[in-house]
Scaffold this active site. Structure first.
Site: not given
Length: 689
Positions: A482, A476
């Site tokens: 990202h 995660e």
């Protein structure tokens, strides 16, 4: 329209004078959401009407850029609402969610089915090569044209009307599906009271179960919940086969109990509506429609990958089953292995084969230390540093937050960690954004959140993780990076706004660094003594990485097959969900002793929204990429190689949706991957020879 006084008193609409302009969580009440949504929707409708009704010749600036700027208040309100609807909900928020789902779907339809607006977008798209656009602008225009077409902008009036009704109904059904699963998870508790009930449970699980009991007003007792961090270790350690069976069946039957929260009728209706939606848009099946805008492109391409991995995975799982059965027989347990037995006996086989059990590993995996390990990895790869915030608005006392800085000390964004299971949170683990990065309206820095469901440690004790839990945290956080590292101008392209079979690459790739010995030597430290994990235990842990990999691959693939096959059907009239699931599992030869990782009635990836519908395969597709991508680092002899890390950041983590996924991966790696690295990673390569 609400009065200006009412608007200014609504914290969702007022100026946020908070650290880093975080949402003022403590001031927001459920009744604020509907009024804020009403205002935000009206605001964007006015903005869209102005673009669509413009008499000026369409340009990129007066059409696409203005479209990108529109809806800022709606993004702000929705960012808070939907994050809390998943991570800290209540009856009032759930009621608002049910009310708003079709309204928001209708609003989206009103934008992307707007004929005058689409004419302006299409006019620009048709002459895109003569507009002098840069690469990012060209990508934005292309994506908008695709979104409009896939939303039905080219359909006639009657078809648009029907498609709008379908998407609004699907939004309502998806919301109800998710709430039903949460209700089943919230309502179940296995109460343990006697020493016999606790037989086999290690201290960390007893402490977590005692904490869960106390939170439910059962001080002095122990509670196992349907959170994966509670139920899985119980199935692994409990010597009470009858209790394992009871808990497992409750876990497996979420959304499938023939009561008010049963999801089978919802699934049947959603499947039929998805088929109709696809056909209105010119596709034979929903899978054809959904996959046409992904890396995979076609259902056949997905089917080939799933089948290529299924054969060796099933062979491995059957060999693992035989080992479990043999162990049970050797102990005088005259049973046939059932799904509620697998984890129990697998732990014993792992102990026998690798001298390794969860109770030995867990004391070295403290939540706080693994968080630090994920930050250290980001520092070594991307130069990031993390400064914890002490005074900031919280939606729950357990959440933590950090300011993220780059190598030059510049502000990158805010990272929020919400790590513990609770009854107000849906199950699973995910990354989301309260605010996404973009530069169109200024230097907007992201607020990213990771949500987990780890068991909280007992009073005064740290939360201890399994190795799989630690991997989930790294996974995660890979998604989080990202979002945090996104460096684009246009909101449409920011962060994780990429195709579903590419979005898992940054997260799954990041998992690899958890297994690096120098990371584990430094951060896997005993929670009582502070001693680092012993070298011989580290060696055993690494040697056991592919243990039980047949089981893990089979339970995942079974869910992917069922998802794909359901959405490949051209006609699902009268769908019997249970019979369909049984049919597909028999077709692929599913071992009796294993069930799908996500059975259809609680498959929230696929039915709580549209995200992973016909797309659960994406984890495997991305795993082909991540295995090959990490090999690129290994080939340099340094898994923290600066040049490779810079390319990874430039073309993957910070690039959002600037490029087609295949083009982005090729820019990083120099070529597209094959499945060989994936099979090697899972220890299945030898079974293919």
């Amino acid at each position: 329209m609400a009065s200006s006084a009412n608007l200014s008193s609504n914290p969702l609409l007022s100026t946020w004078n908070t650290p880093f302009t975080l949402p003022p969580f403590e001031s927001i009440r459920p009744e604020h959401y509907k009024r804020a949504f009403d205002h935000a929707l009206a605001e964007q409708q006015s903005e869209i009407a102005a673009i669509a009704g413009s008499t000026e010749e369409p340009t990129f600036a007066n059409t696409i850029e203005v479209l990108e700027r529109s809806g800022a208040t709606l993004k702000r309100v929705g960012g808070v609402f939907f994050n809390l609807a998943g991570s800290h909900t209540n009856e009032a928020i759930q009621a608002a969610e049910r009310e708003m789902a079709p309204i928001l779907a209708k609003h989206r339809n009103s934008i992307f089915m707007n004929e005058a607006l689409y004419r302006r977008v299409a006019a620009l798209y048709d002459k895109r090569e003569s507009l002098g656009l840069d690469a990012q602008q060209t990508r934005v225009l292309d994506r908008y044209n695709t979104i409009f077409v896939r939303a039905g902008a080219k359909l006639g009036p009657e078809e648009k009307k029907r498609l709008a009704a379908i998407t609004e109904r699907l939004a309502s059904l998806g919301t109800q599906f998710s709430q039903n699963v949460l209700a089943d998870e919230k309502s179940y508790q296995l109460v343990l009271e006697t020493g016999e009930d606790l037989a086999g449970l290690p201290s960390f699980l007893r402490e977590a179960a005692a904490q869960a009991a106390e939170e439910r007003g059962l001080r002095g007792k122990y509670v196992i919940t349907l959170s994966r961090s509670s139920i899985e270790p119980f199935l692994q350690f409990s010597k009470r086969r009858d209790l394992r069976e009871q808990a497992f069946k409750a876990w497996a039957s979420r959304g499938d109990n023939g009561n008010a929260t049963d999801n089978k009728a919802i699934i049947a209706e959603m499947a039929a509506l998805r088929v109709e939606r696809a056909k209105l848009l010119g596709y034979e099946t929903f899978a054809d429609f959904k996959l046409s805008d992904t890396m995979a492109k076609t259902p056949d391409a997905v089917q080939r990958l799933l089948s290529d991995v299924w054969t060796p995975a099933r062979a491995r799982a059957e060999a693992e089953r035989d080992d479990l059965q043999a162990l049970a027989q050797s102990q005088g347990d005259n049973i046939a292995i059932e799904p509620w037995d697998w984890r129990f006996y697998a732990d014993q086989v792992r102990m026998a084969r690798h001298n390794l059990d969860e109770a030995t590993i867990k004391p070295y995996f403290q939540l706080d230390r693994i968080i630090e390990a994920s930050f250290e990895t980001a520092h070594r790869l991307f130069g990031l540093s993390f400064q914890e915030l002490k005074d900031f608005p919280k939606y729950h006392p357990d959440i933590r937050a950090w300011q993220v800085l780059d190598a030059n000390g510049n502000h990158v964004g805010i990272f929020i960690g919400d790590y513990f299971a609770r009854s107000s949170k849906r199950s699973g683990a995910w990354m989301s954004a309260f605010r996404s990065q973009e530069k169109l309206t200024g230097d907007v820095r992201p607020i990213i959140v990771n949500v987990m469901n780890f068991a909280k440690g007992g009073a005064g004790e740290p939360s201890l993780l399994s190795f799989d839990d630690a991997r989930t945290l790294f996974h995660e956080f890979g998604h989080g990076l990202h979002g945090l590292l996104s460096n684009v101008t246009y909101p449409l392209l920011a962060g994780t706004a990429v195709s579903t079979d590419f979005v898992e690459l940054p997260s799954q790739l990041y998992e690899h660094w958890l297994s690096q010995p120098d990371i584990l030597r430094r951060y896997a430290t005993h929670y009582r003594t502070g001693e680092p994990i012993p070298e011989e235990l580290l060696e055993r842990l690494m040697a056991a990485r592919n243990f039980n990999q047949g089981f893990a691959t089979v339970e995942y693939l079974a869910s992917a097959f069922v998802d794909l096959e359901l959405h490949r059907r051209k006609d699902v009239t009268g769908l019997d969900v249970s019979a369909f699931e049984k049919e597909i599992l028999e077709k692929i030869g599913m071992p009796r002793e294993i069930i799908m990782r996500h059975r259809t009635p609680h498959f929230t990836h696929v039915f709580a929204g549209d995200g992973y519908s016909a797309g659960y395969y994406s984890y495997l597709w991305s795993e082909v990429l991540d295995a090959d991508a990490f090999m690129a680092f290994e080939e340099t002899g340094d898994v923290f190689n600066k040049d490779m890390a810079e390319k990874l950041k430039r073309f993957i983590y910070s690039a959002g949706n600037l490029r087609d996924p295949a083009e982005a991966y090729t820019a990083f790696r120099g070529r597209l991957p094959t499945a060989d690295a994936l099979l090697a990673k899972r220890g299945l390569a030898a079974l293919c020879e």
